[in-house]
Write a protein that holds these residues in place. Structure first.
Motif, mmCIF file in Angstrom:
data_model
loop_
_atom_site.group_PDB
_atom_site.id
_atom_site.type_symbol
_atom_site.label_atom_id
_atom_site.label_comp_id
_atom_site.label_asym_id
_atom_site.label_seq_id
_atom_site.Cartn_x
_atom_site.Cartn_y
_atom_site.Cartn_z
ATOM 1 N N LEU A 1 -0.216 9.323 -4.332
ATOM 2 C CA LEU A 1 1.089 8.673 -4.213
ATOM 3 C C LEU A 1 1.505 8.542 -2.744
ATOM 4 O O LEU A 1 2.254 7.626 -2.387
ATOM 5 N N GLY A 2 1.022 9.456 -1.895
ATOM 6 C CA GLY A 2 1.270 9.350 -0.465
ATOM 7 C C GLY A 2 0.545 8.150 0.126
ATOM 8 O O GLY A 2 1.105 7.422 0.959
ATOM 9 N N ILE A 3 -0.698 7.943 -0.280
ATOM 10 C CA ILE A 3 -1.450 6.771 0.176
ATOM 11 C C ILE A 3 -0.714 5.492 -0.237
ATOM 12 O O ILE A 3 -0.541 4.565 0.564
ATOM 13 N N ALA A 4 -0.260 5.457 -1.497
ATOM 14 C CA ALA A 4 0.439 4.272 -1.997
ATOM 15 C C ALA A 4 1.693 3.988 -1.174
ATOM 16 O O ALA A 4 1.960 2.835 -0.810
ATOM 17 N N ALA A 5 2.460 5.040 -0.855
ATOM 18 C CA ALA A 5 3.671 4.841 -0.063
ATOM 19 C C ALA A 5 3.334 4.325 1.338
ATOM 20 O O ALA A 5 4.019 3.444 1.863
ATOM 21 N N GLY A 6 2.273 4.850 1.952
ATOM 22 C CA GLY A 6 1.846 4.366 3.254
ATOM 23 C C GLY A 6 1.459 2.893 3.201
ATOM 24 O O GLY A 6 1.778 2.123 4.108
ATOM 25 N N VAL A 7 0.786 2.498 2.134
ATOM 26 C CA VAL A 7 0.412 1.092 1.942
ATOM 27 C C VAL A 7 1.661 0.222 1.806
ATOM 28 O O VAL A 7 1.765 -0.851 2.421
ATOM 29 N N PHE A 8 2.631 0.683 1.008
ATOM 30 C CA PHE A 8 3.842 -0.117 0.782
ATOM 31 C C PHE A 8 4.636 -0.322 2.075
ATOM 32 O O PHE A 8 5.096 -1.428 2.366
ATOM 33 N N ILE A 9 4.802 0.763 2.848
ATOM 34 C CA ILE A 9 5.534 0.645 4.113
ATOM 35 C C ILE A 9 4.773 -0.286 5.061
ATOM 36 O O ILE A 9 5.376 -1.137 5.743
ATOM 37 N N ALA A 10 3.455 -0.155 5.094
ATOM 38 C CA ALA A 10 2.647 -1.013 5.957
ATOM 39 C C ALA A 10 2.753 -2.476 5.543
ATOM 40 O O ALA A 10 2.831 -3.370 6.400
ATOM 41 N N LEU A 11 2.766 -2.744 4.256
ATOM 42 C CA LEU A 11 2.876 -4.129 3.799
ATOM 43 C C LEU A 11 4.227 -4.734 4.162
ATOM 44 O O LEU A 11 4.320 -5.931 4.480
ATOM 45 N N ALA B 1 2.929 18.235 4.187
ATOM 46 C CA ALA B 1 1.609 18.077 4.812
ATOM 47 C C ALA B 1 0.736 17.095 4.039
ATOM 48 O O ALA B 1 0.127 16.184 4.621
ATOM 49 N N ILE B 2 0.674 17.262 2.714
ATOM 50 C CA ILE B 2 -0.192 16.401 1.900
ATOM 51 C C ILE B 2 0.311 14.959 1.929
ATOM 52 O O ILE B 2 -0.471 14.009 2.091
ATOM 53 N N VAL B 3 1.611 14.786 1.773
ATOM 54 C CA VAL B 3 2.186 13.443 1.744
ATOM 55 C C VAL B 3 2.041 12.758 3.099
ATOM 56 O O VAL B 3 1.723 11.556 3.175
ATOM 57 N N TYR B 4 2.238 13.508 4.175
ATOM 58 C CA TYR B 4 2.114 12.950 5.526
ATOM 59 C C TYR B 4 0.709 12.402 5.753
ATOM 60 O O TYR B 4 0.534 11.278 6.241
ATOM 61 N N VAL B 5 -0.287 13.178 5.380
ATOM 62 C CA VAL B 5 -1.677 12.732 5.548
ATOM 63 C C VAL B 5 -1.957 11.522 4.651
ATOM 64 O O VAL B 5 -2.605 10.547 5.071
ATOM 65 N N GLY B 6 -1.462 11.568 3.417
ATOM 66 C CA GLY B 6 -1.640 10.427 2.516
ATOM 67 C C GLY B 6 -0.988 9.168 3.069
ATOM 68 O O GLY B 6 -1.579 8.080 3.037
ATOM 69 N N ASN B 7 0.235 9.292 3.577
ATOM 70 C CA ASN B 7 0.922 8.149 4.200
ATOM 71 C C ASN B 7 0.097 7.575 5.345
ATOM 72 O O ASN B 7 -0.029 6.359 5.499
ATOM 73 N N PHE B 8 -0.477 8.476 6.157
ATOM 74 C CA PHE B 8 -1.282 8.045 7.301
ATOM 75 C C PHE B 8 -2.508 7.255 6.838
ATOM 76 O O PHE B 8 -2.817 6.184 7.374
ATOM 77 N N VAL B 9 -3.188 7.774 5.836
ATOM 78 C CA VAL B 9 -4.388 7.094 5.314
ATOM 79 C C VAL B 9 -4.026 5.698 4.794
ATOM 80 O O VAL B 9 -4.715 4.707 5.078
ATOM 81 N N GLY B 10 -2.939 5.612 4.042
ATOM 82 C CA GLY B 10 -2.533 4.315 3.491
ATOM 83 C C GLY B 10 -2.157 3.316 4.567
ATOM 84 O O GLY B 10 -2.608 2.161 4.545
ATOM 85 N N ALA B 11 -1.341 3.758 5.533
ATOM 86 C CA ALA B 11 -0.845 2.843 6.559
ATOM 87 C C ALA B 11 -1.950 2.392 7.508
ATOM 88 O O ALA B 11 -2.064 1.204 7.842
ATOM 89 N N ILE B 12 -2.782 3.333 7.956
ATOM 90 C CA ILE B 12 -3.826 2.966 8.915
ATOM 91 C C ILE B 12 -4.922 2.120 8.254
ATOM 92 O O ILE B 12 -5.544 1.274 8.921
ATOM 93 N N SER B 13 -5.123 2.300 6.964
ATOM 94 C CA SER B 13 -6.088 1.460 6.248
ATOM 95 C C SER B 13 -5.635 0.004 6.247
ATOM 96 O O SER B 13 -6.441 -0.914 6.471
ATOM 97 N N ILE B 14 -4.351 -0.218 5.993
ATOM 98 C CA ILE B 14 -3.820 -1.582 6.034
ATOM 99 C C ILE B 14 -3.923 -2.149 7.450
ATOM 100 O O ILE B 14 -4.270 -3.323 7.640
ATOM 101 N N ALA B 15 -3.660 -1.313 8.466
ATOM 102 C CA ALA B 15 -3.769 -1.767 9.855
ATOM 103 C C ALA B 15 -5.180 -2.263 10.161
ATOM 104 O O ALA B 15 -5.365 -3.329 10.774
ATOM 105 N N ALA B 16 -6.187 -1.508 9.731
ATOM 106 C CA ALA B 16 -7.576 -1.906 9.974
ATOM 107 C C ALA B 16 -7.925 -3.189 9.227
ATOM 108 O O ALA B 16 -8.566 -4.100 9.778
ATOM 109 N N PRO C 1 12.534 -4.021 4.601
ATOM 110 C CA PRO C 1 12.963 -3.080 3.559
ATOM 111 C C PRO C 1 12.220 -3.160 2.238
ATOM 112 O O PRO C 1 12.328 -2.251 1.416
ATOM 113 N N VAL C 2 11.448 -4.230 2.016
ATOM 114 C CA VAL C 2 10.681 -4.315 0.772
ATOM 115 C C VAL C 2 9.789 -3.089 0.606
ATOM 116 O O VAL C 2 9.543 -2.629 -0.516
ATOM 117 N N GLY C 3 9.320 -2.531 1.737
ATOM 118 C CA GLY C 3 8.429 -1.375 1.665
ATOM 119 C C GLY C 3 9.079 -0.180 0.998
ATOM 120 O O GLY C 3 8.512 0.415 0.067
#
Length: 283
Positions: A31-41, A107-122, A68-70
């Motif tokens: 769910l952390g990855i998903a949130a990172g993806v949503f904010i990135a989008l 800690a877990i959510v922060y890392v998940g957010n990072f993975v999601g957001a940086i994946s979209i960046a790449a 704000p859609v994120g």
């Protein structure tokens, strides 16, 4: 439109914090990855819409209207965002969750957010999205990243505080409504305000800055970025962490704690004391 009162909002969030603290690692991370993806989008869409605008005020307005859609996706779909989860501190104070459980979630959510957001960046930087506007979007992306990495440390910290004041207020306002439209409206306005003001959000920056770094690493964009006079010396991951992510994350924690403690001590504690006094009188 039915609404929860401020004490109810705080209490409801504390109750949901119990589940957040006890959630399995894999679920929090997913769910952390998903949130990172949503904010990135949200960042992708807002940058795409604003990249060709010359006026700073108009650029911030357009970005603020779209970004704000994120957070709307994050909250409505029940994903896990680090900056909003700073509010879980009230549940730790109330002893509904342990401080260790709080730290584990963060800690877990922060890392998940990072993975999601940086994946979209790449994906955006290496698979053609930044080609938009004859590659002007790539130049704009690098420009945004360089500006964020060039902030003085204390500026980044303070801008992080004000950002998460508004993000956590948005989370509480979104949770004040009991219908989807009301939730979206409550979430939308404070997020629009923080983007227009130019405050710093650590999870959004996990997209914005890596996207600029990756754009500069892409041979298709590198020469255009250099010709635009952008300070590419700051477009590296060491500067990303030391000059932006660390101070902004600390500022976001402080800002979120201020909001959580304000509602807890300003509304929930007095409401509980009043209920206890009434119960005592009724005995």
């Amino acid at each position: 439109m039915a609404m929860f009162t401020p004490p109810q909002i705080c209490e409801n969030y504390m109750e949901s914090s119990v589940g957040k603290a006890k959630s399995p690692l894999w679920r929090l991370f997913l769910l952390g990855i998903a949130a990172g993806v949503f904010i990135a989008l949200g960042a992708v869409a807002s940058s795409t819409a604003a990249h060709s605008l010359g006026d700073v005020g108009m650029t911030r307005l357009i970005t603020g209207l779209i970004f704000p859609v994120g957070l709307c996706l994050v909250v409505i779909l029940g994903t896990e965002l680090f900056t909003g989860n700073v509010l879980m501190i009230t549940a730790a104070i109330e002893k509904k969750i342990t401080w260790l459980g709080l730290a584990r979630n963060w800690a877990i959510v922060y890392v998940g957010n990072f993975v999601g957001a940086i994946s979209i960046a790449a994906l955006m930087a290496f698979f053609g999205q930044l080609d938009i506007g004859a590659k002007a979007l790539a130049v704009y992306t690098a420009k945004v990243a360089a500006a964020k990495d060039s902030l003085p440390w204390m500026n980044a910290f303070v801008l992080g505080i004000f950002c998460n004041l508004l993000v956590c207020l948005a989370v509480y306002l979104g949770n004040s409504a009991q219908d989807t439209a009301g939730k979206i409206l409550g979430l939308y306005l404070p997020i629009m305000a923080f983007v227009i003001a130019g405050f710093e959000h650590c999870i959004a920056n996990m997209y914005y800055i890596p996207a600029g770094i990756f754009a500069n690493l892409n041979p298709a964009y590198a020469s255009l970025i250099a010709e635009a006079g952008i300070n590419t010396s700051v477009l590296n991951f060491q500067t990303f962490f030391t000059a932006n992510i660390i101070p902004v994350t600390l500022g976001n924690i402080v800002g979120g704690m201020v909001v959580g403690l304000l509602l807890y001590y300003g509304h929930l504690k007095p409401a509980k004391a009043a209920r206890a006094a009434q119960d005592k009188e009724g005995c």
